[in-house]
Write a protein that holds these residues in place. Structure first.
Motif, PDB file in Angstrom:
ATOM      1  N   PRO A   9      47.798  42.996  52.349  1.00  0.00           N
ATOM      2  CA  PRO A   9      48.515  41.730  52.501  1.00  0.00           C
ATOM      3  C   PRO A   9      48.302  40.840  51.278  1.00  0.00           C
ATOM      4  CG  PRO A   9      47.186  42.220  54.438  1.00  0.00           C
ATOM      5  CD  PRO A   9      46.769  43.180  53.381  1.00  0.00           C
ATOM      6  N   LEU A  10      49.230  39.917  51.058  1.00  0.00           N
ATOM      7  CA  LEU A  10      49.032  38.929  50.000  1.00  0.00           C
ATOM      8  C   LEU A  10      47.863  38.039  50.383  1.00  0.00           C
ATOM      9  CD1 LEU A  10      52.660  37.799  49.129  1.00  0.00           C
ATOM     10  CD2 LEU A  10      51.009  38.767  47.531  1.00  0.00           C
ATOM     11  N   LEU A  11      46.884  37.949  49.493  1.00  0.00           N
ATOM     12  CA  LEU A  11      45.688  37.156  49.765  1.00  0.00           C
ATOM     13  C   LEU A  11      45.359  36.269  48.573  1.00  0.00           C
ATOM     14  CD1 LEU A  11      43.403  39.949  51.270  1.00  0.00           C
ATOM     15  CD2 LEU A  11      44.604  38.160  52.539  1.00  0.00           C
ATOM     16  N   LYS A  12      44.846  35.094  48.854  1.00  0.00           N
ATOM     17  CA  LYS A  12      44.300  34.253  47.801  1.00  0.00           C
ATOM     18  C   LYS A  12      42.786  34.324  47.939  1.00  0.00           C
ATOM     19  CE  LYS A  12      44.155  29.718  47.921  1.00  0.00           C
ATOM     20  NZ  LYS A  12      44.570  28.291  47.932  1.00  0.00           N
ATOM     21  N   ALA A  13      42.161  35.123  47.096  1.00  0.00           N
ATOM     22  CA  ALA A  13      40.737  35.399  47.243  1.00  0.00           C
ATOM     23  C   ALA A  13      39.901  34.361  46.509  1.00  0.00           C
ATOM     24  CB  ALA A  13      40.422  36.793  46.710  1.00  0.00           C
ATOM     25  N   ASP A  14      38.608  34.321  46.844  1.00  0.00           N
ATOM     26  CA  ASP A  14      37.719  33.360  46.201  1.00  0.00           C
ATOM     27  C   ASP A  14      36.872  34.030  45.122  1.00  0.00           C
ATOM     28  OD1 ASP A  14      36.062  34.875  47.767  1.00  0.00           O
ATOM     29  OD2 ASP A  14      35.052  33.187  48.739  1.00  0.00           O
ATOM     30  N   PHE A  15      37.434  35.039  44.467  1.00  0.00           N
ATOM     31  CA  PHE A  15      36.736  35.711  43.376  1.00  0.00           C
ATOM     32  C   PHE A  15      37.740  36.076  42.294  1.00  0.00           C
ATOM     33  CE2 PHE A  15      38.009  38.794  46.539  1.00  0.00           C
ATOM     34  CZ  PHE A  15      38.607  39.804  45.803  1.00  0.00           C
ATOM     35  N   ASN A  16      37.243  36.358  41.102  1.00  0.00           N
ATOM     36  CA  ASN A  16      38.059  36.820  39.978  1.00  0.00           C
ATOM     37  C   ASN A  16      37.855  38.332  39.838  1.00  0.00           C
ATOM     38  OD1 ASN A  16      38.345  33.868  38.817  1.00  0.00           O
ATOM     39  ND2 ASN A  16      36.161  34.236  39.059  1.00  0.00           N
ATOM     40  N   PHE A  17      38.857  39.025  39.296  1.00  0.00           N
ATOM     41  CA  PHE A  17      38.616  40.456  39.112  1.00  0.00           C
ATOM     42  C   PHE A  17      39.401  41.015  37.931  1.00  0.00           C
ATOM     43  CE2 PHE A  17      42.109  40.356  42.215  1.00  0.00           C
ATOM     44  CZ  PHE A  17      42.985  41.334  41.741  1.00  0.00           C
ATOM     45  N   ILE A  18      38.868  42.114  37.413  1.00  0.00           N
ATOM     46  CA  ILE A  18      39.482  42.898  36.355  1.00  0.00           C
ATOM     47  C   ILE A  18      39.595  44.332  36.861  1.00  0.00           C
ATOM     48  CG2 ILE A  18      39.186  43.847  34.035  1.00  0.00           C
ATOM     49  CD1 ILE A  18      37.496  41.296  33.428  1.00  0.00           C
ATOM     50  N   VAL A  19      40.766  44.930  36.713  1.00  0.00           N
ATOM     51  CA  VAL A  19      40.904  46.346  37.027  1.00  0.00           C
ATOM     52  C   VAL A  19      41.248  47.063  35.728  1.00  0.00           C
ATOM     53  CG1 VAL A  19      41.898  48.052  38.564  1.00  0.00           C
ATOM     54  CG2 VAL A  19      41.884  45.648  39.248  1.00  0.00           C
ATOM     55  N   PHE A  20      40.382  47.975  35.325  1.00  0.00           N
ATOM     56  CA  PHE A  20      40.525  48.708  34.069  1.00  0.00           C
ATOM     57  C   PHE A  20      40.850  50.159  34.392  1.00  0.00           C
ATOM     58  CE2 PHE A  20      37.933  51.372  31.040  1.00  0.00           C
ATOM     59  CZ  PHE A  20      38.887  51.399  30.044  1.00  0.00           C
ATOM     60  N   SER A  21      41.990  50.625  33.892  1.00  0.00           N
ATOM     61  CA  SER A  21      42.454  51.977  34.204  1.00  0.00           C
ATOM     62  C   SER A  21      42.217  52.915  33.024  1.00  0.00           C
ATOM     63  CB  SER A  21      43.946  51.946  34.552  1.00  0.00           C
ATOM     64  OG  SER A  21      44.448  53.250  34.750  1.00  0.00           O
ATOM     65  N   THR A  22      41.602  54.066  33.302  1.00  0.00           N
ATOM     66  CA  THR A  22      41.422  55.099  32.281  1.00  0.00           C
ATOM     67  C   THR A  22      42.346  56.290  32.513  1.00  0.00           C
ATOM     68  OG1 THR A  22      39.646  56.144  33.558  1.00  0.00           O
ATOM     69  CG2 THR A  22      38.999  54.477  31.936  1.00  0.00           C
ATOM     70  N   ASN A  23      42.947  56.344  33.708  1.00  0.00           N
ATOM     71  CA  ASN A  23      43.831  57.465  34.036  1.00  0.00           C
ATOM     72  C   ASN A  23      44.709  57.065  35.209  1.00  0.00           C
ATOM     73  OD1 ASN A  23      44.303  60.474  33.443  1.00  0.00           O
ATOM     74  ND2 ASN A  23      44.107  60.457  35.669  1.00  0.00           N
ATOM     75  N   ALA A  64      46.907  53.911  32.098  1.00  0.00           N
ATOM     76  CA  ALA A  64      45.702  54.221  31.330  1.00  0.00           C
ATOM     77  C   ALA A  64      45.609  53.359  30.082  1.00  0.00           C
ATOM     78  CB  ALA A  64      45.698  55.702  30.948  1.00  0.00           C
ATOM     79  N   ASN A  65      44.386  52.972  29.726  1.00  0.00           N
ATOM     80  CA  ASN A  65      44.095  52.115  28.570  1.00  0.00           C
ATOM     81  C   ASN A  65      44.686  50.714  28.724  1.00  0.00           C
ATOM     82  OD1 ASN A  65      42.714  54.230  27.416  1.00  0.00           O
ATOM     83  ND2 ASN A  65      44.325  54.756  25.962  1.00  0.00           N
ATOM     84  N   GLN A  66      44.809  50.265  29.965  1.00  0.00           N
ATOM     85  CA  GLN A  66      45.231  48.900  30.235  1.00  0.00           C
ATOM     86  C   GLN A  66      44.266  48.268  31.233  1.00  0.00           C
ATOM     87  OE1 GLN A  66      49.324  49.316  31.613  1.00  0.00           O
ATOM     88  NE2 GLN A  66      50.096  48.803  29.576  1.00  0.00           N
ATOM     89  N   ALA A  67      44.171  46.933  31.164  1.00  0.00           N
ATOM     90  CA  ALA A  67      43.340  46.191  32.105  1.00  0.00           C
ATOM     91  C   ALA A  67      44.176  45.077  32.709  1.00  0.00           C
ATOM     92  CB  ALA A  67      42.107  45.622  31.408  1.00  0.00           C
ATOM     93  N   LEU A  68      43.983  44.833  33.992  1.00  0.00           N
ATOM     94  CA  LEU A  68      44.644  43.738  34.698  1.00  0.00           C
ATOM     95  C   LEU A  68      43.603  42.659  34.970  1.00  0.00           C
ATOM     96  CD1 LEU A  68      47.129  42.605  36.318  1.00  0.00           C
ATOM     97  CD2 LEU A  68      46.111  43.716  38.323  1.00  0.00           C
ATOM     98  N   LEU A  69      43.901  41.429  34.560  1.00  0.00           N
ATOM     99  CA  LEU A  69      43.003  40.298  34.760  1.00  0.00           C
ATOM    100  C   LEU A  69      43.623  39.345  35.769  1.00  0.00           C
ATOM    101  CD1 LEU A  69      40.606  38.403  33.984  1.00  0.00           C
ATOM    102  CD2 LEU A  69      42.043  37.571  32.106  1.00  0.00           C
TER     103      LEU A  69
END
Length: 295
Positions: free
Chosen positions: A48-62, A78-83
């Protein structure tokens, strides 16, 4: 339906099945997880769409995955990060079965410390998706391994964790585009966004927020334009439409009820703005939600 934040711990309990026993990093300012374990083996998608109380980075290698951030859908390969920073409304939509990499959460303690160093102000205007070179990707992968190694010790050293994470942030920021000479406008734009998250049901005019910030509406609009490349009114409208997507998940509320709750005097105007922003009408959006639930 209440517009409340959700903690990372609450999120893992609610939306992650078979949460691995090895993930015990919840007491540290930085947590890191293998996304192949988290996304493919454990995550129930779409979330579900959520407004969370934390920050995150997802880094993909594959592999790849798709994440909704605000009103936009981002595909990360791959070789991208989502902030994604705290307060953003977000949802994991889908992921490929071969996705690998790291999911890193960090709390406001990290950001407060980062604010002491001018370079880290770029964090607030970094592109959501950051393209990395092969060498930078390898560097971040090694940092991820070191973070996991430290977090797996019996008593993780918080200072080591923070320094490692700061090195990771610097590498990401050097790979991203950012604006310069906007420190005052950074502060105003971030303060505006924070006020909007907290007060959008009570204050829904640009002038209301300008007054709260003790600046003119014109100057507030210029700050938002320079930092996020859109007007303050457009930023507010897109934010409200994102909130409406969460309300549309509550099938007990009619579309008109939601429009009035969000301070639209005319539900038809709400519908037109929703379609302009999302691409489909609220009714069509809800129909898709109901189909997903029944499926």
């Amino acid at each position: 339906m209440e517009n409340t934040n959700i903690t990372f711990k609450e999120f893992t309990k609610t939306y992650i099945r078979n949460f691995p026993d090895g993930f015990r990093y919840l007491q540290t300012p930085v947590q890191i997880y293998d996304i192949d374990d988290l996304f493919v083996k454990s995550m129930i998608t779409p979330t579900p769409l959520l407004k969370a109380d934390f920050n995150f980075i997802v880094f993909s290698t594959n592999g790849n995955f798709e994440q909704q951030v605000g009103n936009e859908i981002k595909k990360v390969s791959a070789n991208q990060a989502l902030l994604v920073l705290q307060g953003e409304v977000t949802s994991l939509l889908r992921q490929s079965p071969d996705v690998k990499g790291y999911y890193i959460t960090f709390n406001d303690k990290i950001l407060q410390q980062a604010k002491e160093y001018p370079y880290f102000t770029k964090l607030f205007t970094a592109a959501p998706i950051i393209q990395l070179s092969n060498s930078d990707s390898t560097f971040i992968e090694h940092i991820g391994q070191l973070l996991i190694q430290e977090l797996n010790t019996s008593i993780p050293d918080e200072q080591i964790i923070i320094y490692l994470f700061q090195a990771l942030l610097i590498k990401l920021l050097k790979s991203s585009e950012s604006k310069k000479g906007l420190s005052r406008q950074f502060d105003i734009a971030i303060s505006f966004r924070e006020l909007l998250y907290k007060n959008y049901l009570e204050h829904y005019n640009v002038s209301d927020y300008a007054r709260l910030l003790n600046i003119s509406s014109n100057y507030l609009n210029r700050c938002i334009q320079n930092v996020w490349n859109k007007s303050a009114k457009q930023f507010m409208q897109e934010f409200i439409i994102t909130q409406s997507q969460k309300y549309l998940q509550d099938f007990s509320l009619s579309v008109s009820d939601i429009a009035y709750r969000l301070n639209f005097n005319d539900p038809s105007y709400f519908g037109r703005l929703f379609k302009k922003t999302i691409g489909i009408s609220p009714q069509k959006y809800r129909s898709r939600l109901m189909h997903d639930v029944s499926g």
